[in-house]
Design a protein around this motif. Structure first.
Motif, short mmCIF file in Angstrom:
data_model
loop_
_atom_site.label_atom_id
_atom_site.label_comp_id
_atom_site.label_asym_id
_atom_site.label_seq_id
_atom_site.Cartn_x
_atom_site.Cartn_y
_atom_site.Cartn_z
N ILE A 281 0.76 -1.30 -0.03
CA ILE A 281 -0.03 0.16 -0.03
C ILE A 281 0.84 1.18 0.09
CG2 ILE A 281 -1.52 1.45 1.27
CD1 ILE A 281 -2.87 -1.38 2.38
N LEU A 282 1.72 1.32 0.82
CA LEU A 282 2.66 2.55 0.92
C LEU A 282 3.38 2.65 0.01
CD1 LEU A 282 3.92 2.09 4.86
CD2 LEU A 282 2.29 3.71 3.75
N GLY A 283 4.04 1.60 -0.63
CA GLY A 283 4.95 1.58 -1.85
C GLY A 283 4.14 1.94 -3.25
N GLY A 284 2.97 1.42 -3.04
CA GLY A 284 1.85 1.65 -4.31
C GLY A 284 1.66 2.90 -4.47
N GLU A 285 1.33 3.73 -3.50
CA GLU A 285 1.12 5.30 -3.29
C GLU A 285 2.06 5.96 -4.32
OE1 GLU A 285 -2.09 5.53 0.36
OE2 GLU A 285 -0.12 5.91 0.59
N LEU A 286 3.34 5.56 -4.10
CA LEU A 286 4.67 6.29 -4.84
C LEU A 286 4.86 5.62 -6.19
CD1 LEU A 286 6.91 6.50 -1.65
CD2 LEU A 286 5.01 8.02 -2.28
N GLY A 287 4.16 4.73 -6.80
CA GLY A 287 4.35 4.15 -7.89
C GLY A 287 5.46 3.21 -7.68
N ALA A 288 5.51 2.44 -6.76
CA ALA A 288 6.45 1.46 -6.69
C ALA A 288 6.01 0.21 -7.56
CB ALA A 288 6.76 0.96 -5.36
N SER A 289 7.13 -0.43 -8.14
CA SER A 289 7.12 -1.67 -8.77
C SER A 289 6.72 -2.62 -7.93
CB SER A 289 8.02 -1.87 -9.95
OG SER A 289 8.02 -3.11 -10.76
N GLN A 487 17.15 -0.29 -2.78
CA GLN A 487 16.21 0.76 -3.20
C GLN A 487 14.90 0.29 -4.09
OE1 GLN A 487 19.44 2.77 -5.61
NE2 GLN A 487 18.73 4.35 -4.60
N VAL A 488 13.74 0.87 -3.57
CA VAL A 488 12.33 0.28 -4.09
C VAL A 488 12.48 0.93 -5.57
CG1 VAL A 488 10.10 0.47 -3.95
CG2 VAL A 488 11.27 0.41 -1.95
N MET A 489 12.18 0.12 -6.59
CA MET A 489 12.06 0.48 -7.93
C MET A 489 10.75 0.95 -8.36
SD MET A 489 15.19 0.12 -8.70
CE MET A 489 14.78 -0.13 -10.45
N HIS A 490 10.81 2.07 -8.92
CA HIS A 490 9.46 2.67 -9.34
C HIS A 490 9.12 1.78 -10.72
CE1 HIS A 490 6.94 5.83 -11.68
NE2 HIS A 490 6.69 6.19 -10.23
N VAL A 491 7.62 1.94 -11.19
CA VAL A 491 7.06 1.26 -12.30
C VAL A 491 7.72 1.68 -13.65
CG1 VAL A 491 4.98 0.64 -11.11
CG2 VAL A 491 5.23 2.88 -12.41
N PRO A 495 15.06 4.05 -9.59
CA PRO A 495 14.84 3.61 -8.09
C PRO A 495 14.22 5.12 -7.74
CG PRO A 495 17.17 4.25 -8.58
CD PRO A 495 16.44 4.05 -10.05
N ILE A 496 13.50 4.74 -6.63
CA ILE A 496 12.80 5.94 -5.81
C ILE A 496 13.62 6.27 -4.64
CG2 ILE A 496 10.75 6.48 -4.44
CD1 ILE A 496 9.21 4.30 -5.55
N GLU A 497 14.41 7.36 -5.19
CA GLU A 497 15.40 7.99 -4.14
C GLU A 497 14.78 8.10 -2.81
OE1 GLU A 497 18.56 8.32 -5.07
OE2 GLU A 497 18.22 7.58 -7.20
N GLY A 498 15.72 7.63 -1.65
CA GLY A 498 15.27 7.62 -0.48
C GLY A 498 14.45 6.45 0.01
N LEU A 499 13.95 5.68 -0.69
CA LEU A 499 13.11 4.60 -0.33
C LEU A 499 13.80 3.42 -0.33
CD1 LEU A 499 10.04 4.03 0.87
CD2 LEU A 499 9.40 3.94 -1.31
N TYR A 500 13.82 2.52 0.61
CA TYR A 500 14.42 1.23 0.63
C TYR A 500 13.20 0.22 1.22
CZ TYR A 500 18.67 4.07 0.46
OH TYR A 500 19.49 4.68 0.07
N ALA A 501 13.59 -1.08 0.74
CA ALA A 501 13.04 -2.16 1.47
C ALA A 501 13.60 -3.42 1.51
CB ALA A 501 11.83 -2.47 0.48
N ALA A 502 13.27 -4.07 2.72
CA ALA A 502 14.05 -5.12 3.06
C ALA A 502 13.14 -6.32 3.78
CB ALA A 502 15.21 -4.84 4.04
N GLY A 503 13.80 -7.46 4.01
CA GLY A 503 12.95 -8.68 4.30
C GLY A 503 11.71 -9.02 3.76
N ASN A 504 10.81 -9.34 4.25
CA ASN A 504 9.56 -9.82 3.74
C ASN A 504 8.76 -8.67 3.04
OD1 ASN A 504 10.06 -12.41 4.53
ND2 ASN A 504 8.76 -12.20 6.49
#
Length: 539
Positions: A281-289, A487-491, A495-504
């Protein structure tokens, strides 16, 4: 802005705490945020195994170790991510020992899942766990940190296996366990997270807010610059000068996401109830892939919910390991066995089988069946031999046919299956599915006093059975797509600068389509560390 720091780690499991440690030691002012009242995340509910091929405490062969990870991936891993996880995992484990005071030890004589059949598999040395941990070291956080309802409390794997494994509950040293529980001496997942939390919150004094769910990630010019947190009934904006790490798990408690992403008609979870897909949800609001791997061979079990058992106000679902014990089998709606019941890497994928003619899953839901031989020797769930189990929970009948009627299974099919399975009892060999041929299965669920630890006939009435359901452990098929710096990737592919994801929270592109206990903890620890370091140093 109500508050400003360098780095925000969202989640207090292994990924979030590892990211916080790495960022802090690179000079950051860090804030850790936790949605739940208690700290430790899914990792605290686990066995605390971290699968680290080529770790610093045991000899290993790099060629073999890489071959085994490639085997697990099944062709679905991103080569760049897989290589970095393989290379950095041992380094991060050693960094945690040297710089963060984490007390690792090898789980001796514990084989890889697929040993000796898979290329590169090893009989021992790749699993790490933490030394036992005194919960009092956490100070005020002691009662606000998770212990586990799923694993034996206060012991190590060496003790569990020395006492005979899961099936040998009647021979466990409950006196020792009781003394340790009374002193809050923790083992397995709670021990691991105790060491990590202590080194973040106590030793380093990193600020942590519990009961503080993130409801929005803020951006400026496409860069993540902070979060909005709900805390004490108000919304607080926290700015992050360097980065935001999402290490908040997946969607185990979001029925719609789980059903469609995991490809099963229902889904329950052994994890804490706050895993509701916030990463997506949080990533999707920013266009995360989003990215995914096949769902049928990941971390999932069959299980059940004992009426009245709860955690965090929601039903507690338990994994059923009983199908690997002697005198127990799994059958489908036709009353037929469909896999090696002692090896969940075999039976779980088969529940995804699909019949395109009648549009059904022929092996789902599975039914666990056992007899009085089993009840005389082994515990079922929390009931010891001789303790009656409520019949509204566990069906009971004098014949296989009568039991099948109660469970909605074909009676003739179940009777034939049990008769055939019993015919293997004299030889202790299962020609249909090779039950009992994996050393890992023998250690975990077998009775090692028997020639084949996982085999035993069902020939003593009455007979018992229960329908099982899928229960997740937080390892989801779909997650946020990340690059080799976490880094979380945009669609759009950047990369979406400043946004990271780890683990599950991050897609399993580093490990692919297979699973091995401890891999989830390895990737959480490693990519959390990568995220914290990259946010501060760019490396």
């Amino acid at each position: 802005m109500h508050k400003e720091v360098d780095f925000i780690a969202v989640g207090t499991g292994l990924g979030g705490i590892s990211g916080a440690l790495a960022a802090h030691d690179a000079g950051a002012e860090v804030l850790i945020l936790e949605k739940s009242k208690k700290l430790g995340g899914v990792c605290a509910y686990s066995g605390g195994e971290v699968f680290v091929p080529c770790n610093h405490l045991a000899e290993d062969n790099t060629t073999d170790a890489k071959a085994y990870l490639d085997f697990l991936a099944g062709g679905y891993a991103d080569e760049k991510l897989a290589e970095k996880l393989f290379r950095l995992g041992p380094q991060v484990a050693k960094w945690m020992a040297d710089k963060a005071g984490v007390k690792w030890q090898v789980i001796e004589d514990f084989p890889d899942y697929y040993y000796p059949k898979a290329p590169g598999s090893a009989p021992s040395g790749r699993y790490l766990e933490c030394e036992l941990y005194d919960g009092h070291r956490l100070g005020d956080w002691r009662k606000l940190s998770y212990t586990t309802p799923h694993m034996p409390p206060g012991i190590s794997h060496e003790e569990l296996f020395g006492w005979g494994g899961l099936s040998a509950m009647m021979t466990w040293d409950f006196a020792t366990m009781g003394k340790r529980v009374a002193k809050d001496i923790r083992g397995m997942g709670p021990a691991m997270m105790g060491w990590f939390l202590e080194n973040a919150l106590i030793t380093r004094g990193i600020e942590c807010w519990n009961e503080a769910p993130v409801v929005e990630v803020l951006t400026e010019n496409g860069r993540a610059v902070g979060v909005v947190v709900e805390r004490h009934g108000e919304r607080i904006t926290v700015r992050a000068r360097k980065g935001v790490l999402l290490a908040i798990g997946g969607y185990d408690w979001n029925p719609e996401m789980a059903k469609h992403f995991e490809g099963l008609p229902d889904w329950n979870s052994m994890c804490q109830p706050h895993l509701t897909g916030d990463n997506i949800i949080l990533g999707g609001e920013l266009g995360a892939s989003l990215a995914g791997v096949p769902s049928y061979n990941l971390g999932m079990f069959f299980g059940y919910q004992v009426p009245g058992e709860t955690h965090d106000g929601q039903p507690l679902w338990r994994a059923s390991w009983e199908c690997g014990y002697p005198h127990a089998i799994l059958v489908n709606k036709a009353g037929e066995r469909f896999a090696d019941e002692s090896f969940y890497r075999d039976y779980l994928p088969r529940c995804h089988d699909w019949n395109g003619v009648d549009q059904t899953h022929p092996n789902y839901p599975p039914v666990l069946v056992f007899d009085q031989n089993y009840r005389d020797k082994y515990a079922f769930c929390t009931w010891f031999p001789g303790q009656p189990v409520p019949e509204n929970f566990l069906a009971k009948a004098d014949t296989p046919e009568e039991l099948a009627e109660k469970l909605g299974v074909d009676p003739a099919g179940m009777a034939r299956t049990i008769e055939r399975f019993n015919s293997f009892a004299d030889t202790e060999v299962d020609p249909d599915f090779g039950r009992g041929t994996y050393p890992w299965a023998a250690m975990m669920t077998g009775d090692r006093s028997r020639p084949n630890p996982n085999m035993g006939p069902l020939n003593k009435a009455p007979y018992y059975g229960i329908k099982l359901t899928a229960v997740g452990v937080g390892v989801n098929a779909v997650g946020l797509k990340t690059n080799d710096f976490a880094q979380v990737m945009h669609v759009r592919g950047r990369p979406i600068e400043g946004l990271y994801a780890a683990g599950n929270s991050a897609a399993l592109l580093d490990t692919g389509a297979g699973y091995q206990s401890g891999l989830s903890n390895l990737r959480g620890m490693t990519w959390g560390w990568v995220a914290g370091r990259h946010a501060m140093t760019g490396e």
